[in-house]
Design an enzyme around this catalytic site. Sequence first.
Site, mmCIF file in Angstrom:
data_model
loop_
_atom_site.group_PDB
_atom_site.id
_atom_site.type_symbol
_atom_site.label_atom_id
_atom_site.label_comp_id
_atom_site.label_asym_id
_atom_site.label_seq_id
_atom_site.Cartn_x
_atom_site.Cartn_y
_atom_site.Cartn_z
ATOM 1 N N ASP A 120 0.848 -1.203 0.000
ATOM 2 C CA ASP A 120 0.000 0.000 0.000
ATOM 3 C C ASP A 120 0.883 1.253 0.000
ATOM 4 O O ASP A 120 1.787 1.376 0.829
ATOM 5 C CB ASP A 120 -0.877 -0.057 1.266
ATOM 6 N N HIS A 177 -9.247 5.305 -1.844
ATOM 7 C CA HIS A 177 -8.511 5.246 -0.576
ATOM 8 C C HIS A 177 -9.315 5.975 0.500
ATOM 9 O O HIS A 177 -10.294 6.652 0.205
ATOM 10 C CB HIS A 177 -7.135 5.907 -0.750
#
Length: 287
Positions: free
Chosen positions: A84, A207
Site C-alpha cells: 500500500d 482510498h
Amino acid sequence: MLVNAKEMLAKAKKEGYAVGAFNINNLEWTKAILETAQEMNSPVILGVSEGAGKYMTGFKTVAAMVKAMDESLGITVPVALHLDHGSYEGAKACIEAGFTSIMFDGSHYDIEENVAKTRELVELAHSKGLSIEAEVGGIGGEEDGVVSNGEVADPRECAAIAALGIDMLAAGIGNIHGKYPANWAGLDFVTLEKINAATGDMPLVLHGGTGIPADMIKKAISLGVSKINVNTECQLSFAAATREYIEAGKDLRGKGYDPRKLLAPGAKAIKETVKEKIEMFGSANKA
Ligand code: 13P
C-alpha cells in the site's frame, strides 16, 4: 488462495461491486481479515504499508506469514497480498519478497516522473505475475508520516497513467486517510465520473474508506470504484474493544492477561468491521 488482484478487480468492475483492501499490522489483524473473507465467501486484499512492513520486521516476514496462514487456515477465497502506497524502492522489495500485488504511489512526483517510474514498475511487476496499482492526485490526510493535501486528480493524467497497462488506478477525489473532519465536502463525483469515462475498464481505487457513508460508497461503486481501502476503522474498533476489556478489569481476573485473551475482543471487533464493509461493498459470495 494467494493470487494477484487483476482478475478479482476486473470481475468487480464488470459486476458492479468493490473488493475491500484492509491494512494489516500483525498476526491478529491478518487472521481476523482472512477468516472473515472466508466466512463471507468474498475476495479480499491485504494492504501492507511500508511502515507496517517495517514494524513486522520486513516484507519477507509478511509474505511468509501470509502465505503460511493462508494455507494453515485453508483459505479458498482469492486473497491478494498488496503493498500500500509503495515507494519505488519499496515496490521493488515487495516484488522480491513474494507479494502478489503492489501499489506504486508516484502522486507526489510531477506527472512525467510518475509516468516514467510507473511504466518501469508495470513491466517488472507483470514479468513476475504481480498486479500493480498507480496513483494520480494525492490522497489527503496523514499516513506513515506522509501528509498530502487531498488533491482532485486530473482525468487526462489518469488516462495517461491508465494507458501504461496498470491493473488498478487510485485517483484523488477529495478523499482523505483517517477520520473525516466534520466540515468535509464529500467525494467529488463529477471528477470521478470523468475519470471513469477517461479510463474505460480500469478498476478505480478509493482510498480513505474509513468513515465514508454507505450512500457515497454505493455511488462511488456505480461510477467505477472496484477497490476500497480501509485502515483506520479497523484500528479504531480494535482499540475500543481492547479499552473496554481493560477498563472492565478483565486482564486482572484469572489469566485475563494472557495475550491470547487480551487481544481476542479487539480481533473480534476487527472481524465485525470487515464484515460490515464486505456487506457494504457488495463482495460477499463473489469469491
Ligand atoms: P483509512 O485509514 O482512512 O481507512 O484509509 C486507508 C487507506 O486508504 C490505505 O491506503
